[in-house]
Enzyme design. Structure first.
Site, PDB file in Angstrom:
ATOM      1  N   CYS A  33       0.809  -1.223   0.000  1.00 45.81           N
ATOM      2  CA  CYS A  33       0.000   0.000   0.000  1.00 45.81           C
ATOM      3  C   CYS A  33       0.842   1.273   0.000  1.00 45.81           C
ATOM      4  CB  CYS A  33      -0.907   0.015   1.224  1.00 45.81           C
ATOM      5  SG  CYS A  33       0.027   0.050   2.764  1.00 45.81           S
ATOM      6  N   ASP A  35       2.314   2.553   2.566  1.00 45.37           N
ATOM      7  CA  ASP A  35       2.295   3.222   3.868  1.00 45.37           C
ATOM      8  C   ASP A  35       3.592   2.962   4.636  1.00 45.37           C
ATOM      9  OD1 ASP A  35      -0.159   4.323   3.443  1.00 45.37           O
ATOM     10  OD2 ASP A  35      -1.252   2.659   4.336  1.00 45.37           O
ATOM     11  N   CYS A  58      -2.842   2.930   7.851  1.00 48.60           N
ATOM     12  CA  CYS A  58      -4.278   2.833   8.121  1.00 48.60           C
ATOM     13  C   CYS A  58      -4.556   2.463   9.575  1.00 48.60           C
ATOM     14  CB  CYS A  58      -4.867   1.770   7.202  1.00 48.60           C
ATOM     15  SG  CYS A  58      -4.262   0.137   7.647  1.00 48.60           S
ATOM     16  N   CYS A 102      -0.612  -4.978   6.854  1.00 46.77           N
ATOM     17  CA  CYS A 102      -0.458  -3.863   7.795  1.00 46.77           C
ATOM     18  C   CYS A 102       0.268  -4.329   9.057  1.00 46.77           C
ATOM     19  CB  CYS A 102      -1.816  -3.279   8.156  1.00 46.77           C
ATOM     20  SG  CYS A 102      -2.903  -3.046   6.720  1.00 46.77           S
TER      21      CYS A 102
HETATM   22 FE1  FES Z   1      -1.331   0.516   4.346  1.00 50.39          FE
HETATM   23 FE2  FES Z   1      -2.746  -0.716   6.212  1.00 50.39          FE
HETATM   24  S1  FES Z   1      -3.369  -0.197   4.180  1.00 50.39           S
HETATM   25  S2  FES Z   1      -0.738  -0.035   6.346  1.00 50.39           S
END
Ligand code: FES
Length: 128
Positions: A33, A35, A58, A102
């Protein structure tokens, strides 16, 4: 969709923040993702005396960072190094399939911070 534990840790996350005089820091990103998570550690007597994290991710990443840091706080570096994303998601009562990556941010962030500490201290790396 989320367990009560995930919601509780998301709403009241433990160990959030930075440790300015940290002994090690791990900065990892999810290829899934994009992140990010940063994990800061203080080491004393071969154990994780303190640990904090920040995530630009998230809600599942917030809960995973909270649970993952709680799981390894006070543990030896060897014990903490063995943490896996499965253990984090299990401790949270499970995560939806599409959110499993995640929890990996937390496990990888913790391992990365320990590796950073070991490389700074020149200690034997107890890792794979
Ligand atoms: Fe990116 Fe959860 S969607 S850390």
């Amino acid at each position: 969709m989320y367990s009560d534990k995930v919601i509780e840790h998301f709403q009241n996350p433990r160990n959030v923040g930075e440790i300015p005089d940290h002994d090690g820091v791990g900065k990892v990103g999810s290829p899934v993702c994009g992140d990010l998570m940063e994990v800061y550690i203080k080491v004393a007597g071969g154990r994780l005396a303190d640990i904090k994290y920040k995530t630009f991710g998230c809600g599942a990443a917030v809960a995973s960072g909270s649970m993952g840091t709680e799981m390894v706080k006070g543990k030896t570096l060897e014990e903490a190094m063995r943490i896996t994303d499965e253990q984090v998601s299990e401790a949270l009562g499970g995560l939806p399939e599409e959110k499993l990556h995640c929890s990996n941010l937390a496990a990888e962030g913790i391992q990365s911070a320990i590796k950073d500490y070991l490389s700074r201290s020149g200690a034997e790396a107890g890792q794979d």
